[in-house]
Scaffold this motif. Structure first.
Motif, PDB file in Angstrom:
ATOM      1  N   THR A 282      -5.396  -4.692   5.264  1.00  0.00           N
ATOM      2  CA  THR A 282      -4.468  -4.096   4.307  1.00  0.00           C
ATOM      3  C   THR A 282      -5.166  -3.035   3.466  1.00  0.00           C
ATOM      4  O   THR A 282      -4.549  -2.039   3.071  1.00  0.00           O
ATOM      5  N   GLU A 283      -6.444  -3.222   3.201  1.00  0.00           N
ATOM      6  CA  GLU A 283      -7.201  -2.205   2.454  1.00  0.00           C
ATOM      7  C   GLU A 283      -7.274  -0.904   3.255  1.00  0.00           C
ATOM      8  O   GLU A 283      -7.126   0.189   2.700  1.00  0.00           O
ATOM      9  N   THR A 286      -3.904   0.839   3.115  1.00  0.00           N
ATOM     10  CA  THR A 286      -3.750   1.575   1.861  1.00  0.00           C
ATOM     11  C   THR A 286      -4.470   2.920   1.930  1.00  0.00           C
ATOM     12  O   THR A 286      -3.910   3.964   1.571  1.00  0.00           O
ATOM     13  N   TYR A 289      -2.689   5.435   4.335  1.00  0.00           N
ATOM     14  CA  TYR A 289      -1.443   5.976   3.800  1.00  0.00           C
ATOM     15  C   TYR A 289      -1.727   7.004   2.711  1.00  0.00           C
ATOM     16  O   TYR A 289      -1.087   8.062   2.645  1.00  0.00           O
ATOM     17  N   ALA A 395       0.707  -2.837   1.397  1.00  0.00           N
ATOM     18  CA  ALA A 395      -0.367  -1.882   1.093  1.00  0.00           C
ATOM     19  C   ALA A 395       0.166  -0.560   0.569  1.00  0.00           C
ATOM     20  O   ALA A 395      -0.497   0.125  -0.219  1.00  0.00           O
ATOM     21  N   ARG A 396       1.367  -0.185   0.988  1.00  0.00           N
ATOM     22  CA  ARG A 396       1.912   1.108   0.552  1.00  0.00           C
ATOM     23  C   ARG A 396       2.242   1.116  -0.929  1.00  0.00           C
ATOM     24  O   ARG A 396       2.275   2.186  -1.547  1.00  0.00           O
ATOM     25  N   TRP A 398       0.262  -0.206  -3.205  1.00  0.00           N
ATOM     26  CA  TRP A 398      -1.023   0.102  -3.818  1.00  0.00           C
ATOM     27  C   TRP A 398      -1.396   1.572  -3.618  1.00  0.00           C
ATOM     28  O   TRP A 398      -2.134   2.148  -4.433  1.00  0.00           O
ATOM     29  N   ALA A 399      -0.887   2.193  -2.554  1.00  0.00           N
ATOM     30  CA  ALA A 399      -1.179   3.608  -2.288  1.00  0.00           C
ATOM     31  C   ALA A 399      -0.237   4.543  -3.023  1.00  0.00           C
ATOM     32  O   ALA A 399      -0.565   5.710  -3.242  1.00  0.00           O
TER      33      ALA A 399
END
Length: 630
Positions: A282-283, A286, A289, A395-396, A398-399
Motif C-alpha cells: 500500500t505504501e 501511495t 499514485y 492508499a489513494r 494518503w496520496a
C-alpha cells in the motif's frame, strides 16, 4: 513539414506571446501562404488555438479560464462540490456566473473555422498534412462545443467564418436543439478521428486519434446521463418546449453505446495501461499514485493528453500558492484554501472491508451520523497519533489528502481542533492553552500560528474540515507567488476511459462483447493500482464510488453532479462535514479523539435546479432564447 507538425509542442510561453495573432490585419482573412509556409507558422497558429482551448485545469475557477495570475481566493471547482470546502468562503456560485464561457467560446470557434476554411487553399502543404490539420481542427471544434453544450444546452452551431455586414440580423444564428448540439460534438469527434495520427510519444500535449476517442467517450457519457436523468430535475419554459435544453430518455441507450464503443476502441487498440498497475504494498501504491500527478510526463502509459506548464512566473499555475497546508506555504500569504471534506474521506474503502465505503468511526457506539459536536456522555475511541484512525484506508486517500499528523515536505502537519481538559471541559475551535502536569498544551497543537495548519480563523489560511490537500502539489519548494507552479495537467488519462466504460455498461445494461466482464475487470484494475487485492462486484454504487475516489480533484465531480442530476439532491439546505482531532487530557498519556461535526462557518447550501444550465449573456442583442428561470 509533416514531421515538424507532428512534433509540435504547445508551450504556453509561446501562446502568451501570440494571443493576438488573429487580430493582425487584414482582419477578414488569413495570409495563408505566409502563415503556413513554414513549420513555425503552423506552430504559432495552433499554439494560439490550444492556448484558448477550455481545458478545466489548474487555472480554471470562479473567474473562468486562465485565471492563474488572478486573485481567485482559492475558490476552485472542487470547493463547489461535496468533495472540498474553501477555508474562508462558503457559497455556491450562481448560474449567471457559474464558470461562464460564452464570448471566449465563440471567438475560439471563429478562429477554428478560419483554420478549417484556410487549410485546403494552402499550396505549401501536401495532402497528408492538410488532412491531419483539418482533423485537428475538428477536434478543437468538438472540444469547444462540448464546453458550451454542457453549460448552456443547445447553442448556435456556427461552422463557417461570418463576415461583417451592415445587416446585423443576417448574422444572428438561432440556437440548435440540445440533441443537435450533442450530435454535432460527436460528429466532430469522428471527423477528428479520421486523420489524426495514432502515434504516441513522450509529448502528449497535442491531439491524437486516441485523444479524439477520449473526448467522444466523455461527451457521449455526459449526453447519455442527461437523457436518462433529465426527469429528476425537469425544467419548463420556452427553451424546454423548443428542445433547446433537455434530452428525451429514449436517447440514453444510444449515447451510452457511443461511449462504450469509443472507450472500448481505446482499451483494445490504443496500447494504454494504468501507471504502475501492480504495486507490491500500500505504501508503494501511495507513492505511484502521487507520482502520476507530480510528473505526468513520466506516466506515458496512462496519459493521453496533457496541458503543459513550463515557465514559472509567466505561464505557470497557482495550485502550490493557494493549496499547500499553512506550515508548508513557502511564504505564500493565503495557503490552505482547499479543504477536503469528511464527506469525501468517508468514501474511501478499508482494505479489511473491500467494496464498502468506510466512514470514520469515532465512538464506541459506531454512530457515524451524529454531527452535533462533542458529547461528554459518549465514549470516544482513543488513538496514539492523529493519523492512526485512518490506518487501513485506501492508499489513494494518503496520496490525495494531507491527513492530520502526517509528513508533507519535511514537516509534520499539525491539524488539531482543541483539547478536553482533565475535568471534562471541552475547548474546541478556540485559541487557548493549559498546563497539565507541568506540560503546556495548545488547542491548535502549537503556540504560534506558523506551526499549525488547522481550524484557527487566521486570514482564512487554516483547514476547517480537518484535512488539507496534497494531490498535484510539488514536493519541492515553490516561490510564494502566483503562477510559479509548473506541474502539468492531465486532461485525459486511461483510468477515466475505464470508468466511463464501466458506468456506460451498467447504466445501459449492455451485454455484448463480454462488456459486463470487461467493466468489472476495468474497475478492479484501477483498485489494484490503489493497493487492493480483493476484487469487488460490478455495481453502479461501486463504479460511482471508484470514479469519485480515482478522479478526485480533477474537476470531474462538478460535472458528474450536473450530468447525473444529483446536484440539487446533494445540496438541499446542506452543510458539509468536518472531522476534528482533539487531544484528550483526561487520560495520561494524552490520547487523540475525533469529533464528527458540521463544518464551522458554513451556511446551508442549496443548488436551484435552474443552475443545471448557465445563463446566456446578451439575449437582448443576439435574440437567443434564454435558459429556464433566468
Amino acid at each position: 513539414m509533416k514531421a515538424s507538425i507532428f512534433k509540435l509542442v504547445v508551450l504556453f510561453v509561446l501562446v502568451s506571446g501570440c494571443r493576438n495573432v488573429l487580430d493582425l490585419k487584414p482582419l477578414d482573412k488569413l495570409d495563408s501562404e505566409s502563415l503556413f509556409a513554414t513549420p513555425e507558422g503552423v506552430r504559432v497558429y495552433l499554439a494560439n488555438l490550444y492556448g484558448q482551448l477550455p481545458i478545466e485545469d489548474f487555472s480554471f475557477g470562479r473567474l473562468g479560464f486562465n485565471t492563474a495570475n488572478q486573485n481567485t481566493a482559492g475558490i476552485a471547482p472542487a470547493t463547489q462540490t461535496d468533495d472540498a470546502a474553501n477555508s474562508e468562503f462558503s457559497h455556491l456560485l450562481d448560474g449567471g456566473g457559474n464558470f461562464q464561457w460564452w464570448d471566449p467560446g465563440y471567438k475560439l470557434i471563429r478562429d477554428i473555422n478560419l483554420l478549417l476554411e484556410t487549410i485546403p487553399t494552402v499550396t505549401s502543404l501536401n495532402d497528408d498534412d492538410k488532412a491531419t490539420l483539418l482533423s485537428e481542427g475538428h477536434f478543437l471544434r468538438a472540444y469547444t462545443y462540448f464546453a458550451l453544450v454542457k453549460r448552456y444546452g443547445g447553442v448556435p452551431l456556427i461552422t463557417s467564418v461570418q463576415q461583417y455586414t451592415p445587416d446585423v440580423e443576417s448574422l444572428k444564428v438561432p440556437r440548435s436543439t440540445e440533441k443537435e448540439t450533442w450530435d454535432f460534438v460527436l460528429a466532430e469527434c469522428d471527423a477528428a478521428i479520421d486523420h489524426l495520427p495514432p502515434s504516441r510519444t513522450a509529448d502528449n500535449r497535442r491531439a491524437t486519434k486516441w485523444v479524439a476517442y477520449a473526448l467522444k467517450s466523455r461527451a457521449a457519457l455526459h449526453a447519455a446521463s442527461l437523457a436518462k436523468y433529465w426527469s429528476k430535475a425537469p425544467l419548463s419554459g420556452a427553451a424546454v418546449s423548443q428542445g433547446l435544453v433537455g434530452l428525451d430518455a429514449s436517447l440514453a441507450g444510444h449515447y451510452y453505446e457511443v461511449c462504450i464503443e469509443a472507450s472500448q476502441t481505446i482499451m483494445e487498440e490504443g496500447g494504454f495501461a494504468l501507471h504502475k498497475p501492480t504495486p507490491g504494498s500500500t505504501e508503494e501504491a501511495t507513492a505511484n499514485y502521487m507520482e502520476l500527478f507530480q510528473n505526468p510526463n513520466g506516466a506515458v502509459s496512462e496519459v493521453l493528453f496533457t496541458k503543459g506548464y513550463t515557465n514559472p512566473g509567466s505561464s505557470g499555475h497557482s495550485y502550490d500558492f493557494w493549496f499547500n497546508p499553512n506550515q508548508t506555504s513557502d511564504g505564500a500569504p493565503h495557503p490552505g484554501r482547499m479543504n477536503p471534506t469528511l464527506d469525501f474521506v468517508d468514501l474511501f474503502e478499508r482494505y479489511s472491508n473491500p467494496g464498502q465505503r468506510a466512514p470514520i468511526v469515532t465512538t464506541a457506539d459506531g454512530n457515524v451520523n451524529d454531527y452535533n459536536g462533542f458529547n461528554p456522555n459518549k465514549t470516544y475511541l482513543r488513538f496514539d497519533t492523529p493519523y492512526d484512525i485512518f490506518k487501513d484506508k485506501d492508499a489513494r486517500l494518503w496520496a490525495t489528502v494531507v491527513l492530520p499528523g502526517t509528513e508533507w515536505k519535511g514537516k509534520t502537519i499539525v491539524i488539531q481542533g482543541g483539547y478536553i481538559l482533565p475535568d471534562g471541559t471541552p475547548k474546541i475551535e478556540t485559541k487557548e492553552s493549559t498546563v497539565v502536569n507541568g506540560v503546556t498544551y495548545y488547542t491548535y497543537g502549537a503556540a504560534d500560528w506558523t506551526n499549525y495548519s488547522g481550524f484557527e480563523v487566521y486570514l482564512g489560511n487554516m483547514t476547517r474540515t480537518g484535512f488539507s490537500f496534497k494531490k498535484f502539489l510539488s514536493p519541492n519548494p515553490v516561490p510564494p507567488n502566483l503562477t510559479y507552479s509548473t506541474t502539468d495537467w492531465i486532461e485525459f488519462r486511461y483510468a477515466e476511459i475505464l470508468l466511463n466504460y464501466a458506468e456506460a455498461v451498467l447504466e445501459s445494461n449492455y451485454t455484448a462483447n463480454d462488456a459486463q466482464v470487461k467493466a468489472k475487470n476495468a474497475i478492479n484494475a484501477i483498485r489494484r493500482r490503489g493497493g487492493h487485492t480483493v476484487d469487488i462486484d460490478l455495481t453502479l454504487e461501486n463504479v460511482l464510488r471508484e470514479r469519485r475516489v480515482e478522479l478526485a480533484f480533477e474537476n470531474k465531480r462538478y460535472w458528474d453532479l450536473i450530468r447525473r442530476r444529483e446536484y440539487h439532491e446533494k445540496f438541499n439546505n446542506t452543510i458539509r462535514k468536518a472531522l476534528v482531532p482533539v487531544l484528550d487530557l483526561r487520560v495520561s498519556p494524552a490520547k487523540y479523539i475525533f469529533i464528527r461535526k458540521n463544518l464551522s462557518r458554513e451556511n446551508p447550501l442549496t443548488f436551484p435546479t435552474n443552475f443545471y444550465y448557465v445563463h446566456i449573456p446578451g439575449v437582448g442583442a443576439n435574440g437567443l432564447v434564454q435558459n429556464p428561470q433566468y
